[in-house]
Design an enzyme around this catalytic site. Structure first.
Site, mmCIF file in Angstrom:
data_model
loop_
_atom_site.group_PDB
_atom_site.id
_atom_site.type_symbol
_atom_site.label_atom_id
_atom_site.label_comp_id
_atom_site.label_asym_id
_atom_site.label_seq_id
_atom_site.Cartn_x
_atom_site.Cartn_y
_atom_site.Cartn_z
ATOM 1 N N HIS A 64 -10.816 8.186 -0.473
ATOM 2 C CA HIS A 64 -10.621 9.122 0.302
ATOM 3 C C HIS A 64 -8.901 9.220 0.195
ATOM 4 C CE1 HIS A 64 -8.541 4.881 -0.984
ATOM 5 N NE2 HIS A 64 -7.460 5.148 0.198
ATOM 6 N N HIS A 104 -6.940 -6.778 0.465
ATOM 7 C CA HIS A 104 -6.013 -6.336 1.246
ATOM 8 C C HIS A 104 -4.754 -6.329 1.430
ATOM 9 C CE1 HIS A 104 -4.363 -2.325 -0.098
ATOM 10 N NE2 HIS A 104 -4.656 -1.643 0.871
ATOM 11 N N ASP A 141 0.914 -1.053 -0.040
ATOM 12 C CA ASP A 141 -0.083 0.081 0.197
ATOM 13 C C ASP A 141 0.636 0.691 0.176
ATOM 14 O OD1 ASP A 141 -3.011 0.832 0.403
ATOM 15 O OD2 ASP A 141 -1.752 2.049 1.534
ATOM 16 N N ARG A 142 1.033 1.882 0.965
ATOM 17 C CA ARG A 142 2.195 3.197 1.160
ATOM 18 C C ARG A 142 3.173 2.403 1.290
ATOM 19 N NH1 ARG A 142 -1.509 6.743 -0.784
ATOM 20 N NH2 ARG A 142 0.236 8.259 -0.481
#
Length: 292
Positions: free
Chosen positions: A152, A272, A107-108
């Site tokens: 988001h 995820h 992810d990030r």
């Protein structure tokens, strides 16, 4: 007291620009740095890290702005640029004596890992990416109603003030909604871990928003410059994703192949939070990557 990875040393290490990062370090052997995603901390690697320590030195930092790491004020666009966060990781590893290391991000953290691979090709030996596409491509593929899953991203891209206020006023609901919606197996994030993620995220709203805001600004500039220059990832790359290509109507493997000529692209049935839902699968994929 924050939860940590059992059996690991928990220390603070220097990043870039005077920032200090909290990190869990364990094992011995060739180094592997694991970067967490949103809305999590290094704790998301607790299962995978334990499967790698027999053969590798495993380093799991909290990214700047997250968990127990420093949260500098976003006084300019570069403070939470993925380029800056990648420099944090390189500096952290160097402080432990590792001038070259493998890097895996979720992810990030995967966006930070991607930037590190482009900016530091002589430092990153192998690159693993979990469940993202590069920032520039992400904005290009988020189209139509299916793109609502990424609402988001648009919220936190807004100018300072509104996103921080809205999220702070409903932090547990906001961050908890992603833990609920993105997990195929809710039991993979037990209650005490969920509570730690929510506590850490609620304490970092401003810096988390700054991280996301950078991905609608300076990170796009950096990715576009590399695209225009024909830059590619020079190291072996493994990408593991849910089948976002089918959901959003694009060629996910093709997107990654344009950046990574030496690519192993895999789809997973896990949700995820795949490092927590399918740690055997993810650890095995990392070991396969490191053997290339």
């Amino acid at each position: 007291m924050a939860l940590t990875i059992p059996g690991f040393d928990h220390i603070r290490l220097p990043g870039a620009d005077g920032v200090e990062l909290a990190a869990a370090v364990g094992g011995s052997g060739s180094p592997v740095v694991l970067l967490h995603g949103f809305p999590q901390t290094h704790l998301m690697w607790r299962h995978v890290a334990g499967r790698l320590v027999d053969e590798h030195t495993v380093i799991c930092p909290d990214l700047r702005g997250y968990g127990a790491s420093d949260k500098p004020e976003a006084t300019g666009p570069d403070v939470y640029a993925k380029r800056t966060m990648a420099a944090d990781v390189v500096a952290l590893a160097a402080s432990l004596g590792h001038e070259r290391f493998a890097l895996v991000g979720h992810d990030r953290g995967a966006l930070v890992a991607f930037r590190a691979g482009l900016d530091h090709p002589d430092t990153i030996t192998h690159l693993g990416i979990l469940d993202v596409v590069p920032t520039l491509d992400m904005w290009n593929v988020l189209q139509g109603v299916p793109a609502a899953v990424g609402y988001h991203l648009f919220l936190m891209a807004q100018p300072p003030g509104l996103p921080e206020t809205m999220i702070t006023n409903s932090a547990d609901v906001f961050f908890g909604s992603f833990l609920d919606a993105w997990a195929n197996d809710p039991t993979a994030v037990p209650e005490e871990v969920r509570a730690e993620y929510l506590r850490a995220s609620a304490a970092a709203v401003t810096s988390i928003v700054a991280d996301y805001r950078a991905s609608a600004g300076i990170d796009v500039v950096h990715d576009q410059a590399d695209l225009d220059a024909g830059s590619q990832l020079a190291m072996p790359v493994t990408v593991i994703q849910q089948d976002w290509g089918t959901r959003l109507g694009y060629d996910a493997a093709g997107v990654w192949k344009a950046w990574a000529p030496d690519l192993d692209h895999r789809l997973t049935r896990a949700g995820h939070f795949m490092a927590e839902e399918a740690p055997d699968e993810i650890a095995a994929a990392i070991q396969d990557l490191l053997a290339r």
